[in-house]
Scaffold this active site. Sequence first.
Site, mmCIF file in Angstrom:
data_model
loop_
_atom_site.group_PDB
_atom_site.id
_atom_site.type_symbol
_atom_site.label_atom_id
_atom_site.label_comp_id
_atom_site.label_asym_id
_atom_site.label_seq_id
_atom_site.Cartn_x
_atom_site.Cartn_y
_atom_site.Cartn_z
ATOM 1 N N SER A 175 11.427 25.253 24.225
ATOM 2 C CA SER A 175 11.010 24.518 23.035
ATOM 3 C C SER A 175 9.514 24.296 22.933
ATOM 4 O O SER A 175 8.985 24.155 21.829
ATOM 5 C CB SER A 175 11.725 23.161 22.984
ATOM 6 N N HIS A 203 17.042 26.421 20.202
ATOM 7 C CA HIS A 203 15.977 26.965 19.358
ATOM 8 C C HIS A 203 16.161 28.453 19.054
ATOM 9 O O HIS A 203 15.297 29.051 18.413
ATOM 10 C CB HIS A 203 14.622 26.718 20.011
ATOM 11 N N LYS A 235 18.548 21.799 14.046
ATOM 12 C CA LYS A 235 17.341 22.620 13.967
ATOM 13 C C LYS A 235 17.548 23.685 12.893
ATOM 14 O O LYS A 235 17.520 23.371 11.713
ATOM 15 C CB LYS A 235 17.010 23.163 15.353
#
Length: 399
Positions: A175, A203, A235
């Site tokens: 990240s 991610h 996300k």
Amino acid sequence: MRDFATELEARKAEGLYRVRRQVSGPQQPRLTADGERRLSFCSNDYLGLANHPATRDALVSALSETGLGGAASHLICGHHDAHHHLEERLAAFTRRESALLFSTGYMANLGVISALAGRGDTVFSDRLNHASIIDGCLLSRATVQTYPHGDVATLAAKLSATPGHKLVVTDGVFSMDGDVAPLKELARVCRRYDALLMVDDAHGLGVLGPQGRGSVLAEGLSTDDVPLLVGTLGKAVGTSGAFVAGSALMMDYLVQKARTYIYTTAMPPALARATAASLDVIEQGDERRIHLRALTTRFREGAQALGYTLMPSNTPIQPILVGGNEAALALSQALEAKGLLVTAIRPPTVPVGEARLRVTLSAAHTEADVDTLLAALASVAPPSPSTLSTLSMPIRSVS
């Protein structure tokens, strides 16, 4: 009694003090923060789905049928058919047998790691893993061994010297650096030394792999290679919550053993419906991913031409390495003065001496947005200590 006020002042002096921004309106590249319109490059909304009409409409439509609150844990009376349908969709999306919903990615990692390892076992963790993985390892009460970032050879040596049950945990996309774990090599050494491999692809999901199915499938790896896959929904998916996916046997085991699943209220069922709608958009979103890759290339080429030091990342996470805490904060503040939000990231989130600006790109950004950021970076000049010392402005911490 501890002097908490003195501790806070010490954090300010070290450039480590954090404050919150107050955002008004939806999450999108141009947003209102602390009452000012800003162009944001610090959100994890990689595909621009946090304010997508399809997910908003699905949420509103579901409310009249499902109500709002989950009201109970999944094992009491909170497991709604909307949750069950989303788990099936997530399993199919990740090409796995089964999936299990968690309230947050943090709780998923705490629950899964502490369920799969305990006293007498050993957990191996990449040195740059997310805080939720680190805390999950500690909570498990297993012996924890870290290995240098992405260093498969060192991990293999540690695995070969360790008897008993072994769990290897890594981020898929890291990240703060934006690089991808060496998943094929990790899977190979885990098979060789009979270790269980768990990947947190928070991610990578939505961004990497065929139809955005993540970093594991981008490498062509199956459940046999990576038995446990964790992902977040807040996300690239644009909603909230998290999940773990794997074999039906492993999901059944986690239902019995993962405390952060057993003892937590289920997510609002309407949110589960909205998340399923978002998965439909992701599967059909190759154009978004193509655009996002083009923006990433445009930014990297432009920033490097200006003399900035970037991390080796081909993902939407594009850190600008600065070094000192105060220098990173000053550069962030200089960009904010020009109407841009780019967060300064400092220890303990990153190693001491590696403070940085974490630029994150979204498919909702335009080429003109990226050019605006590059123009602002050009006007500030590359972040050398001598340059940043001339930025005579009050420093206000943002992360």
